[in-house]
Design a protein around this motif. Structure first.
Motif, PDB file in Angstrom:
ATOM      1  N   THR A 152      31.447 -25.161  -8.171  1.00 39.10           N
ATOM      2  CA  THR A 152      30.651 -24.208  -7.393  1.00 39.10           C
ATOM      3  C   THR A 152      29.436 -23.833  -8.227  1.00 39.10           C
ATOM      4  OG1 THR A 152      32.657 -23.328  -6.383  1.00 39.10           O
ATOM      5  CG2 THR A 152      30.654 -21.997  -6.198  1.00 39.10           C
ATOM      6  N   VAL A 153      28.291 -24.290  -7.797  1.00 38.14           N
ATOM      7  CA  VAL A 153      27.060 -24.036  -8.544  1.00 38.14           C
ATOM      8  C   VAL A 153      26.364 -22.817  -7.961  1.00 38.14           C
ATOM      9  CG1 VAL A 153      24.829 -24.992  -9.207  1.00 38.14           C
ATOM     10  CG2 VAL A 153      26.818 -26.471  -9.074  1.00 38.14           C
ATOM     11  N   THR A 154      25.818 -22.003  -8.842  1.00 37.73           N
ATOM     12  CA  THR A 154      25.100 -20.809  -8.408  1.00 37.73           C
ATOM     13  C   THR A 154      23.623 -20.939  -8.783  1.00 37.73           C
ATOM     14  OG1 THR A 154      27.082 -19.479  -8.727  1.00 37.73           O
ATOM     15  CG2 THR A 154      24.981 -18.306  -8.640  1.00 37.73           C
ATOM     16  N   PHE A 155      22.764 -20.825  -7.786  1.00 39.27           N
ATOM     17  CA  PHE A 155      21.317 -20.894  -8.016  1.00 39.27           C
ATOM     18  C   PHE A 155      20.700 -19.523  -7.732  1.00 39.27           C
ATOM     19  CE2 PHE A 155      22.405 -25.211  -6.482  1.00 39.27           C
ATOM     20  CZ  PHE A 155      21.980 -25.958  -7.578  1.00 39.27           C
ATOM     21  N   PRO A 156      20.302 -18.791  -8.749  1.00 37.25           N
ATOM     22  CA  PRO A 156      19.553 -17.574  -8.490  1.00 37.25           C
ATOM     23  C   PRO A 156      18.064 -17.906  -8.370  1.00 37.25           C
ATOM     24  CG  PRO A 156      20.076 -17.736 -10.825  1.00 37.25           C
ATOM     25  CD  PRO A 156      20.577 -18.995 -10.177  1.00 37.25           C
ATOM     26  N   PHE A 157      17.394 -17.359  -7.394  1.00 34.64           N
ATOM     27  CA  PHE A 157      15.953 -17.575  -7.309  1.00 34.64           C
ATOM     28  C   PHE A 157      15.308 -16.434  -6.533  1.00 34.64           C
ATOM     29  CE2 PHE A 157      15.699 -19.081  -2.906  1.00 34.64           C
ATOM     30  CZ  PHE A 157      17.000 -19.501  -2.679  1.00 34.64           C
ATOM     31  N   ALA A 158      14.014 -16.301  -6.738  1.00 35.91           N
ATOM     32  CA  ALA A 158      13.280 -15.209  -6.097  1.00 35.91           C
ATOM     33  C   ALA A 158      12.513 -15.746  -4.897  1.00 35.91           C
ATOM     34  CB  ALA A 158      12.326 -14.582  -7.099  1.00 35.91           C
ATOM     35  N   THR A 159      12.496 -14.964  -3.842  1.00 33.95           N
ATOM     36  CA  THR A 159      11.699 -15.288  -2.662  1.00 33.95           C
ATOM     37  C   THR A 159      10.685 -14.163  -2.479  1.00 33.95           C
ATOM     38  OG1 THR A 159      13.031 -14.058  -1.070  1.00 33.95           O
ATOM     39  CG2 THR A 159      13.801 -16.276  -1.646  1.00 33.95           C
ATOM     40  N   PRO A 160       9.696 -14.348  -1.597  1.00 34.37           N
ATOM     41  CA  PRO A 160       8.754 -13.237  -1.354  1.00 34.37           C
ATOM     42  C   PRO A 160       9.473 -11.975  -0.867  1.00 34.37           C
ATOM     43  CG  PRO A 160       7.876 -15.297  -0.493  1.00 34.37           C
ATOM     44  CD  PRO A 160       9.283 -15.593  -0.928  1.00 34.37           C
ATOM     45  N   ASP A 161      10.667 -12.140  -0.309  1.00 36.64           N
ATOM     46  CA  ASP A 161      11.427 -10.971   0.171  1.00 36.64           C
ATOM     47  C   ASP A 161      12.344 -10.374  -0.892  1.00 36.64           C
ATOM     48  OD1 ASP A 161      10.301 -11.297   2.687  1.00 36.64           O
ATOM     49  OD2 ASP A 161      11.832 -12.780   3.249  1.00 36.64           O
ATOM     50  N   GLY A 162      12.394 -10.987  -2.050  1.00 38.70           N
ATOM     51  CA  GLY A 162      13.246 -10.456  -3.109  1.00 38.70           C
ATOM     52  C   GLY A 162      14.149 -11.529  -3.699  1.00 38.70           C
ATOM     53  N   PRO A 163      14.868 -11.168  -4.751  1.00 38.89           N
ATOM     54  CA  PRO A 163      15.748 -12.159  -5.384  1.00 38.89           C
ATOM     55  C   PRO A 163      16.963 -12.467  -4.516  1.00 38.89           C
ATOM     56  CG  PRO A 163      15.991 -10.020  -6.438  1.00 38.89           C
ATOM     57  CD  PRO A 163      14.885  -9.881  -5.445  1.00 38.89           C
ATOM     58  N   THR A 164      17.456 -13.672  -4.640  1.00 40.16           N
ATOM     59  CA  THR A 164      18.632 -14.062  -3.868  1.00 40.16           C
ATOM     60  C   THR A 164      19.462 -15.053  -4.690  1.00 40.16           C
ATOM     61  OG1 THR A 164      19.401 -14.885  -1.732  1.00 40.16           O
ATOM     62  CG2 THR A 164      17.527 -16.019  -2.705  1.00 40.16           C
TER      63      THR A 164
END
Lengths: 162, 361
Positions: free
Chosen positions: B179-191
């Protein structure tokens, strides 16, 4: 890319197939010997249970035992290395002379082994008497004590060669 | 979340059952049971864009704790369970309760070790040590190199160890669910996106040289990622590692190349190249000076950009090998911040520092 993967895996498998089983090769027992034999390592006595037929080890073999990379004697008996207490002069000496690294470096090495799920360090006994008692009670045990320590029945020394 | 909790409880239940049934046959021997753990508490503060949960306001909500229980059932059988709890300031990756990081049964077949269950993946220098403060010269292993989730496989891990004269060779193959977890930021906030697939495999080879402390390694992984609601794409990773650790200094480095099939614009492949290097020297016995550089670059056809560029310097003060204080400063540029930075524009930047104390037993 795929052929490179296959070539690399094939090479690794060939290497594995070509080498002998270290577990046995490294724990070759020698002929029996008087239990009063002195270790060549002047700064310590390496001891095993007197029922163990081994009489000598090289430093490399001893290091592999204490790194827990060699796990069984030739007779298939599990090897149980016993260490001295942390931050003692004897353990520092053993670490430098046999393992080739300082005791603190070896502690960090074992932390890495533990938390990468590989293995845990050898058992620790606090005094020479505790080490000898454990080796006496455990057929596959090996330990080290200060030179001049009185050995009673059930324990014998092993010669350590360079 | 609920499914994860049920799964964690199931894993614990199986582990306890195994331990219970085994203990029933052979009484638990204190010498065969070991308990180890590590703990790090930090204070972290940034002066620019937020990163790894670190903001301009600073935070003490920065710690990691793990406990590992190991029972040697017989000379050849072991059961290992490790729990872990982590806080990273404002990061979405915080765990709010201890989770089962590993739970596996291990059997020794001569020179081959088999681990079955939720087991650590041997991959590179720091894959399973990425937060062990008394081992690492910095707070954590380079996050751009070690993807979250790739440290554990739910399946089987086979390791073969042997010697070639004065050389030592350790080879590992593994396969199972990751199970890989990718944290990333979008214009609406981090996800955070969690992506699980069950058909992954890989191998690693480590070669210890006759010089104590010097070793080289290579790794390969074939892993799956979701390319859409129903589409799965198989990708690959190749890597190499170098480690020279001596009593008074060390030099280490790793490189890996990843290929993401059809992941780039217009269905093209995306290539990622990650690398890091670090060195340290003992200035006086308890005090060490460490430096590290870590970079990631992403390539599409006709476009390359530097996703991560982190340069760090730090000092460690080791009361003993089990208690270590660290102070480190990082200069970080790139696009991997907790706040959205458009890859079409200039890279973001931030300087951050972490003070931490680590202990392990």
């Amino acid at each position: 890319m795929r052929s490179l993967i296959l070539m690399t895996m094939s090479a690794a498998m060939c290497l594995l197939a070509a080498v002998p089983d270290v577990v046995h090769a490294q724990s070759n027992a020698q002929n029996s010997t008087p239990s009063s034999a002195q270790s060549n390592a002047q700064s310590m006595l390496v001891v095993v249970n007197s029922a163990n037929p081994i009489v000598s080890l090289t430093k490399d073999q001893l290091a592999l035992i204490y790194l827990k990379k060699t796990k069984k004697w030739k007779n298939d008996e599990p090897i149980v290395p016993v260490d001295q207490a942390r931050r003692t002069k004897l353990r520092d000496t053993f670490s430098l002379e046999v393992l080739g690294r300082s005791a603190s470096t070896m502690e960090t090495y074992w932390q890495a082994q533990i938390f990468s799920g590989k293995d845990v360090p050898p058992l620790v006994r606090k005094t020479d008497a505790d080490v000898l008692a454990y080796v006496r009670e455990t057929p596959g045990a090996i330990g080290y004590v200060m030179p001049g320590t009185s050995l009673e029945t059930g324990v014998k020394t092993v010669t350590v060669k360079d | 979340m609920r499914i994860a909790a049920i799964r964690a409880r199931s894993v614990v239940g199986v582990a306890i059952f195994l331990l219970w049934t085994t203990a029933g046959r052979a009484q638990i021997d204190a010498d065969k049971f070991t308990l180890h753990g590590y703990f790090t508490q930090g204070f972290a503060k940034a002066d620019g864009l937020p990163l790894y949960g670190i903001t301009k306001t600073g935070t003490w909500d920065y710690r990691v704790l793990a406990l590992q229980a190991r029972y040697q059932i017989t000379d050849d059988d072991q059961l290992v369970v490790q729990t872990r709890y982590e806080r990273n300031g404002l990061s979405l990756l915080n765990t709010t309760a201890a989770e089962i990081q590993w739970a596996y049964y291990q059997h020794q077949f001569g020179s081959v070790t088999a681990a079955i269950g939720k087991a650590p993946i041997p991959d590179g220098l720091y894959n399973n040590l990425r937060e062990v403060g008394t081992v690492l010269p910095f707070y954590r292993a380079p996050p751009n190199f070690y993807t979250i989730g790739f440290e554990t496989v739910e399946g089987i891990v086979l390791t073969h160890a042997t010697t070639l004269g004065a050389w030592k060779l350790e080879s590992t193959v593994y396969g199972g669910g990751i199970t890989v977890t990718f944290p990333f930021a979008t214009p609406d906030g981090p996800t955070v996106v969690r992506d699980r697939h069950d058909y992954n495999f890989g191998y690693q080879v480590w070669l210890d040289t006759p010089i104590p402390g010097v070793r080289i390694g290579t790794q390969f992984q074939s892993f799956q990622v979701s390319a859409g609601p129903t589409d799965t794409v198989r990708n690959s990773l190749f890597g190499g590692s170098f480690d020279a650790t001596f009593d008074h200094y060390f030099v280490r480095g790793e490189y890996q190349g990843l290929t993401f099939k059809d992941y780039g614009p217009n269905g093209t492949d995306e290539f990622e190249r990650d690398g890091w290097g670090e060195a340290g020297i003992k200035l006086i016995k308890p005090l060490s000076l460490n430096v590290q550089i870590s970079q990631s670059a992403i390539h599409y056809p006709g476009r390359t950009y530097r996703w991560v560029d982190d340069r760090a310097v730090g000092v460690t003060y080791a009361l003993n090998p089990s208690v270590v204080f660290k102070l480190e400063g990082h200069h970080h540029t790139g696009y991997d911040f907790d706040q959205f930075v458009d890859v079409a524009g200039a890279a973001g930047k931030s300087n951050f520092g972490i003070f931490s104390v680590s202990t392990s037993f």
